[in-house]
Design an enzyme around this catalytic site. Structure first.
Site, PDB file in Angstrom:
ATOM      1  N   ALA A   1       0.779  -1.236   0.000  1.00 57.52           N
ATOM      2  CA  ALA A   1       0.000   0.000   0.000  1.00 57.52           C
ATOM      3  C   ALA A   1       0.813   1.290   0.000  1.00 57.52           C
ATOM      4  CB  ALA A   1      -0.936   0.000   1.204  1.00 57.52           C
TER       5      ALA A   1
ATOM      6  N   GLY B   1       0.550   5.227  -0.219  1.00 59.50           N
ATOM      7  CA  GLY B   1      -0.847   5.415   0.157  1.00 59.50           C
ATOM      8  C   GLY B   1      -1.724   6.162  -0.828  1.00 59.50           C
TER       9      GLY B   1
ATOM     10  N   LYS C   1      -3.212   5.094  -3.483  1.00 67.55           N
ATOM     11  CA  LYS C   1      -4.393   4.313  -3.842  1.00 67.55           C
ATOM     12  C   LYS C   1      -5.228   3.994  -2.604  1.00 67.55           C
ATOM     13  CE  LYS C   1      -1.770   2.582  -7.733  1.00 67.55           C
ATOM     14  NZ  LYS C   1      -0.417   3.066  -7.338  1.00 67.55           N
TER      15      LYS C   1
ATOM     16  N   ASP D   1       4.852  -9.536   5.027  1.00 70.07           N
ATOM     17  CA  ASP D   1       5.377  -9.940   3.731  1.00 70.07           C
ATOM     18  C   ASP D   1       4.206 -10.458   2.893  1.00 70.07           C
ATOM     19  OD1 ASP D   1       6.497 -11.210   1.551  1.00 70.07           O
ATOM     20  OD2 ASP D   1       8.158 -12.067   2.683  1.00 70.07           O
TER      21      ASP D   1
ATOM     22  N   ASP E   1      -1.038  -3.895  -6.075  1.00 69.98           N
ATOM     23  CA  ASP E   1      -0.224  -2.939  -6.832  1.00 69.98           C
ATOM     24  C   ASP E   1       1.221  -3.321  -6.529  1.00 69.98           C
ATOM     25  OD1 ASP E   1       0.183  -0.578  -8.430  1.00 69.98           O
ATOM     26  OD2 ASP E   1       0.743   0.462  -6.596  1.00 69.98           O
TER      27      ASP E   1
ATOM     28  N   CYS F   1       3.645  -0.417 -12.239  1.00 72.15           N
ATOM     29  CA  CYS F   1       3.993   0.787 -13.001  1.00 72.15           C
ATOM     30  C   CYS F   1       5.216   0.461 -13.862  1.00 72.15           C
ATOM     31  CB  CYS F   1       4.231   1.975 -12.077  1.00 72.15           C
ATOM     32  SG  CYS F   1       5.480   1.689 -10.828  1.00 72.15           S
TER      33      CYS F   1
END
Lengths: 143, 303
Positions: B114, B117, B119, B164, B180, B233
């Site tokens: 995350a 942050g 998203k 993890d 992500d 990305c």
């Protein structure tokens, strides 16, 4: 260390700042060590939580409300609220003291400029001390 | 440095459409985009305040996404409004995975990697601080930056964990999962060309294997009928379509075609000796399409 649900901390915000029950009831309050966290989500017991919601209070000789939580619920406060003018707002947001008499009880107050809840201040003997954490303080280059 | 970058990205000539424009876009700095934090302020009020301060902004369609055309300060976060948590600097391409996930306040969401942050906080905004988001990251320093953003934006429906994501148990099943995944980061080259370190084929493979492990763990935590949005990305198919192929073939997840209101292409149909029959269900956003970073997105369901 586990988080313990202690919703009686809602009363602090109601009594000190006059924040209505309907604003506070959407949060549960969870205590771990000296810190109390406010959480508005669906609370499920899961293990190994680092943090939950937003820090609302820190326990000490008296309870200290956090700027982050006051910025969420402070708009509906009806007492112990100090309203600043633009010049005072800039000083407060830079972390500086403001020497001026305000019609509030001594202790922690909610500081507001126009429609913005700026955060937590401490008022005593005619001096308002900014409690804005350094990471939120305005720098000279800011606008 | 620019020549080196151009050389590095040449390997994608066969899969990135309008490749010369893509290369040209890498040589221009990526603009900042902002998202209004409507949990704290109305869009109209914030935009008026920023315009008064000398910002020039351009909304993208009907999205809560504004390209910063001009700014009166060096960094777009050097304002009172930013300190108060009224907006978040977030690239348009980084909003796309959340739009694909489309979380509601009925959902229990796991954000597996995350930090910092962007998203997570966007999901919380769409969920109106209700439902539940478990936001996880493995790295303590990154967790601190995630916690800082959650606090500044007034997000109160998030539980933070430091685990993890490849192996951890999160203790419950989720209706929606955002994976992500950590990746080679080629899509953020324009943001920080000086800090960019390319990776070779073997490293892409290694990253892909780690992403597959995360995917497997995500699948284990997904409710029947739930969905996983997988995003990176980066551009390399080993970190994108290959990982999705694994999820379809080994985890029995089903790809879903979703529409997002941001210009994109479909996934690639082959890379070296691999073919990807499902490629039309994948989304690729390239920087020369809307002046953003790059992003890959796929949505998969457990049926």
């Amino acid at each position: 260390m586990p988080f313990l649900q202690k919703n009686e901390y809602r009363e602090y915000f109601m009594e000190r700042f006059g924040i209505p029950w309907e604003i506070l009831e959407k949060y549960i309050f969870l205590e771990r060590g000296r810190k109390i966290w406010a959480f508005s989500g669906k609370y499920l017991e899961i293990g190994d939580i680092e943090l939950i919601g937003i820090k609302a209070l820190t326990k000490g000789r008296v309870l200290k409300p956090s700027t982050a939580f006051l910025r969420i619920v402070g708009k509906r406060a009806s007492k112990n609220v100090i309203r600043l003018n633009y010049k005072e707002m800039l000083l407060f947001m830079k972390g500086e003291d403001i020497e001026k008499s305000f019609p509030v009880e001594p202790g922690y107050v909610i500081v507001v400029w126009e429609e913005d809840v700026l955060g937590c201040g401490f008022y005593k003997n005619g001096v308002l001390k900014s409690q804005i954490p350094s990471k939120y303080r305005m720098q000279d280059s800011w606008i | 440095m620019e020549e080196k970058a151009i050389d590095y990205f040449r390997k994608y000539e066969s899969i990135i459409p309008d490749f010369e424009r893509f290369l040209a876009s890498l040589l221009t700095p990526q603009p900042y985009w902002l998202r209004v934090n409507t949990l704290k302020i109305s869009t109209q009020k914030l935009i008026e305040r920023l315009l008064q301060k000398g910002f020039v902004l351009e909304q993208f369609g009907n999205l809560n996404a504004y390209k910063i055309i001009e700014k009166p300060v060096k960094h777009p976060g050097a304002t009172l409004e930013y300190s108060l948590g009224y907006y978040y600097i977030q690239d348009l391409s980084s909003m796309a995975p959340v739009l694909a996930l489309n979380p509601s306040n009925e959902d229990t969401v796991l954000d597996m990697a995350a930090a910092p942050g962007s998203k997570t906080t966007m999901m919380a905004e769409l969920m109106r601080n209700e439902g539940l988001i478990v936001a996880n990251d493995i790295n303590f320093n990154r967790i601190k930056s995630l916690a800082g953003n959650i606090e500044r934006l007034g997000i109160t429906d998030v539980i933070l964990t430091q685990k993890d994501a490849r192996v951890a148990s999160f203790g419950l099943k989720f209706s929606k999962i955002l994976l992500d995944a950590p990746c080679s980061g080629e899509g953020v080259y324009r943001k920080n060309p000086w800090g960019f370190k390319g990776v070779n084929e073997r490293q892409h493979r290694y990253l892909g294997m780690q992403q597959m492990r995360m995917f497997k763990n995500a699948s284990n935590h997904l409710e029947e009928g739930g969905i996983i949005v997988y995003s990176t990305c980066t551009y390399h198919p080993y970190e994108n379509e290959s990982v999705v192929k694994y999820a379809i073939e080994k985890l029995n997840l089903a790809p879903i075609k979703v529409k997002i209101p941001i210009p994109h292409t479909v996934g690639v149909d082959r890379w070296k000796d691999e073919t990807y029959e499902f490629h039309e269900d994948c989304i690729r956003i390239y920087p020369h399409m809307v002046d953003t970073g790059g992003m890959f997105i796929a949505v998969l369901a457990k049926e």
